[in-house]
Design a protein around this motif. Structure first.
Motif, PDB file in Angstrom:
ATOM      1  N   ILE A  29       0.834  -1.204   0.000  1.00 13.95           N
ATOM      2  CA  ILE A  29       0.000   0.000   0.000  1.00 13.95           C
ATOM      3  C   ILE A  29       0.870   1.256   0.000  1.00 13.95           C
ATOM      4  N   GLU A  30       1.945   1.235   0.790  1.00 15.22           N
ATOM      5  CA  GLU A  30       2.835   2.388   0.841  1.00 15.22           C
ATOM      6  C   GLU A  30       3.521   2.626  -0.504  1.00 15.22           C
ATOM      7  N   ILE A  31       3.942   1.558  -1.167  1.00 12.70           N
ATOM      8  CA  ILE A  31       4.565   1.692  -2.488  1.00 12.70           C
ATOM      9  C   ILE A  31       3.579   2.294  -3.483  1.00 12.70           C
ATOM     10  N   LEU A  32       2.348   1.804  -3.452  1.00 12.53           N
ATOM     11  CA  LEU A  32       1.335   2.357  -4.356  1.00 12.53           C
ATOM     12  C   LEU A  32       1.054   3.820  -4.054  1.00 12.53           C
ATOM     13  N   ASP A  33       1.050   4.196  -2.768  1.00 17.64           N
ATOM     14  CA  ASP A  33       0.873   5.606  -2.403  1.00 17.64           C
ATOM     15  C   ASP A  33       2.013   6.464  -2.935  1.00 17.64           C
ATOM     16  N   SER A  36       1.777   6.744  -6.749  1.00 14.09           N
ATOM     17  CA  SER A  36       0.688   7.625  -7.185  1.00 14.09           C
ATOM     18  C   SER A  36       1.031   9.083  -6.946  1.00 14.09           C
ATOM     19  N   LEU A  37       1.715   9.374  -5.844  1.00 20.00           N
ATOM     20  CA  LEU A  37       2.123  10.763  -5.599  1.00 20.00           C
ATOM     21  C   LEU A  37       3.221  11.206  -6.557  1.00 20.00           C
ATOM     22  N   LEU A  38       4.064  10.282  -6.983  1.00 18.95           N
ATOM     23  CA  LEU A  38       5.082  10.637  -7.984  1.00 18.95           C
ATOM     24  C   LEU A  38       4.465  10.844  -9.359  1.00 18.95           C
ATOM     25  N   HIS A  39       3.452  10.051  -9.660  1.00 21.28           N
ATOM     26  CA  HIS A  39       2.838  10.112 -10.983  1.00 21.28           C
ATOM     27  C   HIS A  39       1.959  11.356 -11.143  1.00 21.28           C
ATOM     28  N   PHE A  55      12.031   1.956  -4.680  1.00 24.21           N
ATOM     29  CA  PHE A  55      12.671   0.657  -4.907  1.00 24.21           C
ATOM     30  C   PHE A  55      13.158   0.035  -3.604  1.00 24.21           C
ATOM     31  N   TYR A  56      13.624   0.850  -2.663  1.00 24.08           N
ATOM     32  CA  TYR A  56      14.028   0.311  -1.364  1.00 24.08           C
ATOM     33  C   TYR A  56      12.835  -0.293  -0.632  1.00 24.08           C
ATOM     34  N   PHE A  57      11.690   0.360  -0.719  1.00 29.35           N
ATOM     35  CA  PHE A  57      10.484  -0.214  -0.139  1.00 29.35           C
ATOM     36  C   PHE A  57      10.108  -1.507  -0.847  1.00 29.35           C
ATOM     37  N   LEU A  58      10.295  -1.543  -2.153  1.00 27.91           N
ATOM     38  CA  LEU A  58       9.991  -2.748  -2.917  1.00 27.91           C
ATOM     39  C   LEU A  58      10.900  -3.905  -2.512  1.00 27.91           C
ATOM     40  N   ALA A 122       4.308   7.527   3.703  1.00 28.32           N
ATOM     41  CA  ALA A 122       3.305   7.711   2.655  1.00 28.32           C
ATOM     42  C   ALA A 122       1.961   8.113   3.244  1.00 28.32           C
ATOM     43  N   ASN A 123       1.722   7.766   4.493  1.00 21.93           N
ATOM     44  CA  ASN A 123       0.451   8.114   5.125  1.00 21.93           C
ATOM     45  C   ASN A 123       0.650   8.285   6.626  1.00 21.93           C
ATOM     46  N   GLU A 124      -0.411   8.569   7.331  1.00 15.61           N
ATOM     47  CA  GLU A 124      -0.325   8.849   8.768  1.00 15.61           C
ATOM     48  C   GLU A 124       0.012   7.611   9.595  1.00 15.61           C
ATOM     49  N   PHE A 125      -0.240   6.428   9.063  1.00 15.89           N
ATOM     50  CA  PHE A 125      -0.013   5.199   9.810  1.00 15.89           C
ATOM     51  C   PHE A 125       1.381   4.623   9.625  1.00 15.89           C
TER      52      PHE A 125
END
Length: 158
Positions: A29-33, A36-39, A55-58, A122-125
């Motif tokens: 979910i964080e990678i997708l966030d 999406s913010l980069l895109h 990529f590090y998250f990946l 990427a988010n509050e959590f």
């Protein structure tokens, strides 16, 4: 009595699987966030991260998924022929995960860093999930290895 210890061990293995699986899902979910913010950047927003950070998250996601599948496929302590493989595998995974967590999330130096310190959220959590899941992965892995060793030793003595 032995059945009770083995069922505790199975619960610990399932907990390890759940902890690594949930953290993998959160990383997805964080990678997708991040992507999406980069895109599609909101107006006036300039991200402080690049695709390299993603990529590090990946990589961390792939590591967590591999460990999840290791715990899913882990045989029971009754199989005495798998004793060294599982015991040392569990300890090796816990130590490897400590090194990866230190390398990716904690280690930082004031000079030019070649270390991919992942401090982006990427988010509050993000911070809450990292504080909850990263130490629990290591602790559960070591406790599971200890229970596996104890149960297999008791099984061999009987």
């Amino acid at each position: 009595m032995l059945e009770n210890k083995i069922s505790k061990w199975k619960i610990l293995v399932h907990c390890c699987t759940i902890v690594y699986g949930l953290y993998s899902f959160f990383l997805l979910i964080e990678i997708l966030d991040f992507l999406s913010l980069l895109h599609t950047k909101p107006p006036g927003y300039s991200p402080t991260y690049r695709l390299v950070h993603v990529f590090y998250f990946l990589v961390d996601l792939i590591i967590c998924l591999v460990i999840t599948f290791y715990y899913v496929l882990l045989p029971s302590p009754r199989m005495s022929n798998s004793y060294p493989k599982n015991l040392y595998g569990g300890i090796l995974i816990a130590v490897f995960r400590m090194i990866i967590i230190y390398y990716l999330y904690i280690y930082t130096t004031p000079e030019y860093r070649w270390v991919p310190y992942i401090y982006k959220t990427a988010n509050e959590f993000s911070n809450f999930v990292r504080i909850l899941f990263l130490p629990s992965q290591i602790i559960l892995g070591l406790v599971t290895s200890w229970f596996w060793w104890k149960n297999s030793r008791n099984e061999r003595l009987n």
